[in-house]
Design an enzyme around this catalytic site. Sequence first.
Site, short mmCIF file in Angstrom:
data_model
loop_
_atom_site.label_atom_id
_atom_site.label_comp_id
_atom_site.label_asym_id
_atom_site.label_seq_id
_atom_site.Cartn_x
_atom_site.Cartn_y
_atom_site.Cartn_z
CG ASP A 35 -2.03 0.98 1.17
OD1 ASP A 35 -1.86 2.01 0.49
OD2 ASP A 35 -3.08 0.72 1.77
CG ASP A 36 -0.01 4.79 0.01
OD1 ASP A 36 -0.81 4.47 -0.87
OD2 ASP A 36 -0.30 5.55 0.96
CB CYS A 75 -6.50 3.11 -1.69
SG CYS A 75 -6.64 1.60 -0.77
NE ARG A 79 -6.16 -1.03 -1.68
CZ ARG A 79 -5.22 -1.63 -0.93
NH1 ARG A 79 -5.44 -2.81 -0.40
NH2 ARG A 79 -4.08 -1.02 -0.71
CE LYS A 132 -6.24 0.53 2.27
NZ LYS A 132 -5.29 1.65 2.12
CG HIS A 134 -10.04 1.15 1.16
ND1 HIS A 134 -9.04 2.05 0.93
CD2 HIS A 134 -11.10 1.87 1.65
CE1 HIS A 134 -9.45 3.26 1.27
NE2 HIS A 134 -10.70 3.17 1.71
CB SER A 157 -6.83 3.84 4.58
OG SER A 157 -6.84 3.62 3.20
CG HIS A 231 -1.94 4.09 3.77
ND1 HIS A 231 -2.28 4.98 4.76
CD2 HIS A 231 -2.72 4.40 2.70
CE1 HIS A 231 -3.23 5.79 4.29
NE2 HIS A 231 -3.51 5.46 3.04
CG ASP A 283 -2.36 0.83 -2.99
OD1 ASP A 283 -1.14 1.09 -2.90
OD2 ASP A 283 -3.21 1.36 -2.26
CG ASN A 284 -1.88 4.21 -4.45
OD1 ASN A 284 -3.00 3.92 -4.03
ND2 ASN A 284 -0.92 4.61 -3.62
CE LYS A 304 -2.76 7.48 -1.31
NZ LYS A 304 -2.75 6.96 0.08
#
Lengths: 459, 459
Positions: A35-36, A75, A79, A132, A134, A157, A231, A283-284, A304
Amino acid sequence: MKSPVVYLAAAWSLAFFGSAFAADRPPNFVVIFADDLGYGDLGCYGHPTIKTPHLDRMAREGLRFTQFYSAAEVCTPSRAALLTGRLPPRSGMCSRQRRVLFPGSKGGLPAEEITIAELLKTKGYATACIGKWHLGHLPQFLPGKHGFDYYFGIPYSNDMDRVATSPMGRAAFLTPKIEYWNVPLIRNTEVIEQPADQHTVTRRYADEAARFIREHKDQPFFVYLPHTMPHVPLFASGEFAGKSQRGLFGDVVEELDKAVGTVLQTLRDEKLAENTLVVFTSDNGPWLTQGEQGGSAGLLKDGKGSTWEGGMREPAIAWRPGTVPAGVVSSELASTLDLLPTFCAQAGLDAPKDRPLDGYDITPALAGGKSPRNEMFYYRGFDLMAVRMGPWKAHFMTQTGYGQATPERPDPPLLFNLDVDPGEQFDRGSRISDVLDQIRTLAEKHKAGLQPAASQLEL
Amino acid sequence: MKSPVVYLAAAWSLAFFGSAFAADRPPNFVVIFADDLGYGDLGCYGHPTIKTPHLDRMAREGLRFTQFYSAAEVCTPSRAALLTGRLPPRSGMCSRQRRVLFPGSKGGLPAEEITIAELLKTKGYATACIGKWHLGHLPQFLPGKHGFDYYFGIPYSNDMDRVATSPMGRAAFLTPKIEYWNVPLIRNTEVIEQPADQHTVTRRYADEAARFIREHKDQPFFVYLPHTMPHVPLFASGEFAGKSQRGLFGDVVEELDKAVGTVLQTLRDEKLAENTLVVFTSDNGPWLTQGEQGGSAGLLKDGKGSTWEGGMREPAIAWRPGTVPAGVVSSELASTLDLLPTFCAQAGLDAPKDRPLDGYDITPALAGGKSPRNEMFYYRGFDLMAVRMGPWKAHFMTQTGYGQATPERPDPPLLFNLDVDPGEQFDRGSRISDVLDQIRTLAEKHKAGLQPAASQLEL
C-alpha cells in the site's frame, strides 16, 4: 481419441509453460499487494538504504517488471480493478470528489461485479483475503460476499477512524501512536480487535496467509494479501522498529519484505512453490506529501494520486520456480488489470464474457516473452487523464497527486516517449502530431466502449 | 621460524579474504570507468528500459554499492583523484573557472603525483590505461609518464576538438556526426587515427583490454579502462545503434554493458576471475542538460557538475568470485579515492607515506562487511561545498550542475540525513545544530590538513 492437433497443442503448452499444465491440478495464486509503495522503494529497484533481501531473492528467482501498472492512482479504485479486471469507472468504484471509501461511506463493490475469487471458486479453489479490503466495510460488501472463504484484516485505510482527541491534520500521521486510531481488525465478519494493534498487522497477515496455505495445501488456493503498510500511519513491530537505515518508512518496508519471505518460504516448505504463481506489487505510488514517511518513485515523476508515472507504475515481481524464468527483467507492459484474465486462463476457466474486461492474459510475458498489452488508460476518478500506446503517453489532463486544485488541459496534449524518457521530462506533443492523432483515436474508441456506473464512493 | 602470532594472523587473513592471500601472486586489478553514467542508468539500479545483463550479472556475482562516490563532480578532477587517492585540490587538478582540461590546456597531472599504476609497477604489475585519459594530453602528461606500460585511447573528452564547420552550441552534441569532431585516437604516444571513429571505440577499448589481459596473464596486471561513453556526442556501433528501447543513450550504455561482459568473460576464460578484482563505476553523474541524451540519477538530486548527490554518487559494482561475496547490496560508504589504498593493501604494498591521502583500504567492505569510510568531502573546484559525516550531509554552498551562475550559501547550512532522505528533500539544518557543529568541526580539521596546489587547469 483426441486428434493429432490437440496432442500437438498440448505438447507445445507443456514445453512452453513447463509445469503449469503438467500438474494434476491448476496452479495456486498468491497476490501480495503493498500500500503506497513506490517504484523506487525496493533494493532491486535501486533504493540505496532499504534492504529487501526477500523481494530481491524473489526477483532473482523470478521476473521483475519495470513497466507494470496499478489500475488507478489511489487505493479503492485500484483494488476494485485488480479483483474485477475492469477499469474503476465500470464498477463505479471511483470519484473525483472523494477518491476512496471512508468509514462513513455507504457504498462498496457492487454484488454484480465478478471477482477473481468468485471465478476461481467455480474451479474448487479455497480463497482468502488477508489484509486491507477497502471495497466497502458494510456487511453486504465484505470479502465473504465477493467470493472469499476467509477474511482477516483491516477493512479500510489505517489512517481512518481517527479518534477525536488525536491531533488534527497530518500531525497524527507523522507521530504515529496506536491510540490515535480506532481501526477495527476483522475476522470474517466479526471485529476481533479495536483498535487494531498496527505494530503487528504486517506479521500477522503473513502468518495468517501461511496458515491458510498450509491448511489448504491439498486443494488449489487463491490468497489475496493486501498489506496495510507502508501507508501512513507507519507501524513496525519490535523486531523492525528503529532498525533500518531509512527510518520508520524503511523499518516498515523491511518488515513487509520479511512478510513476503514468510509466504514464499511456506510455499517452499510445503513443496508448493512450483505450482504457485506469486505476484507482488502495490496499489499506487508513494504518498509524497508525507515527507520522510512517504516513499519514492525513483526516477519517475510525482506519486500517489496522480496519473504521472510515479502515481501508477509500480514495483512488480512474478515468481513461480520452474515456470516463470529466473532473473528476468521485463520491460513489457502489464497491469493489475491483467491478473484476472491470466489467472482464469491458467486455471482453465473462461473469463466473464457478459461484460467488458480491461485485462489481458499475460502468461506469455510471465514466461519472459512479449505481453499482449500495448496500451494503458490512466484514470483519475471518472476522468481519462492520459493514454499510453506502445512507448507513447499522451496527457490530455494533468494534475499532481496532491496540492494542485484543478487539472490543466494542455493543448496540444503533452506527449512523452516513456521508453526513452521514463521521467516524463521532454514533451514532444507539438512535434509528433501523427502519434497524438493515433492516441486520440484510441482514446475515443475506448471511451465509446466504456459505460461508467454510478459512483459508489459518493453514497 | 615465524611466531605463532604471525601464523594466527595469516590463518585469519586466509579465512577472511579467501583466495586473496592464498594465491601465489598478488591479485590483478581492473577498473572500468564509465563517463557521465548516472546512479539510475543500469538495470540493477532500477532503470526501466536500459538492458544491462552483463552488469546485472556482475552484481549478482559480486557486490553492488549504493553509497559509492566519485571524488569529484566533473571529469578531470574525478580521474586525478581516482588514480592518486587524493582529493583534486591537492594535485591542482581542478578549477572553478575551467573545471576540466581542454585541448588548449597546458597542464596535466603533475609528475610528482603517485598513481596506482606507479605503485603497482614496483610490485611487478603490467599496467595499461585503455580509454579516456583527460589528465593532460601533452607528451609529458600522457599515461606512459604516470606508470602505464601501455596506452590506447582518446586523450580527453569526445566533445572536444570540434571542427570549425560543425554546428555551434549543443546542436553538435545532439545530432552526433563523426565529421563534427577531430578527436585523436592514440596508441602509447602516437596518434593512430584522427578523427577517431567513435562508433567503435567502446568495442575497441574492450578488445584492447581483453588482449592486454591475455598477453599478461602470467604476471599480475592492472588495467584502468576509462570508457569514452556515454559522454555526448553519443556513438554506438552498428550492432547496437537503434536497438535499445531507451534511444541512442540506451544503445550506448548497452554497448558499454557488453564491453564489460567482454572483459569479465576474458577473465573467466583465462581462469583469472578468482584472482582479479574488477570495479565498475563512473566518473560523475549524468549530464542532465543533454535532455534525452543525458542519463538519470534515479532518485538522487541533480547530476554532473553539482555536489548534490546525483553529481557524485555513482553506480558501483565490485567483482571477484570467491573473494567478494555474491549478490550483496552494500550501503557502506566508499569512493574512488579508496581504490589506491585498497589495491596497495591487497598487493602487499605500502601506500605513499610522504603525503596526505584521502582514501581508505575498503577490503572489509568488499568482503561484505563494514567500510572504514565514514565521511565524504564534496568539492567543486577548490571549494568545499558539502561534507558528509555518517548519514548526515551538510551543504555549506549549493550550486546546480549547470544553469546556476553563482553558488548559494545557506545559513544555517542545509542538512540532510542521506540514509533516510537520499533525495535531499527535507532540510533539517535549522533543527539539528549539534550535528551541524560536528560537521563544521570535521570540515575545519579537514581544511587545515589540505594544502591546495596551483591549478593545472588554468595553465
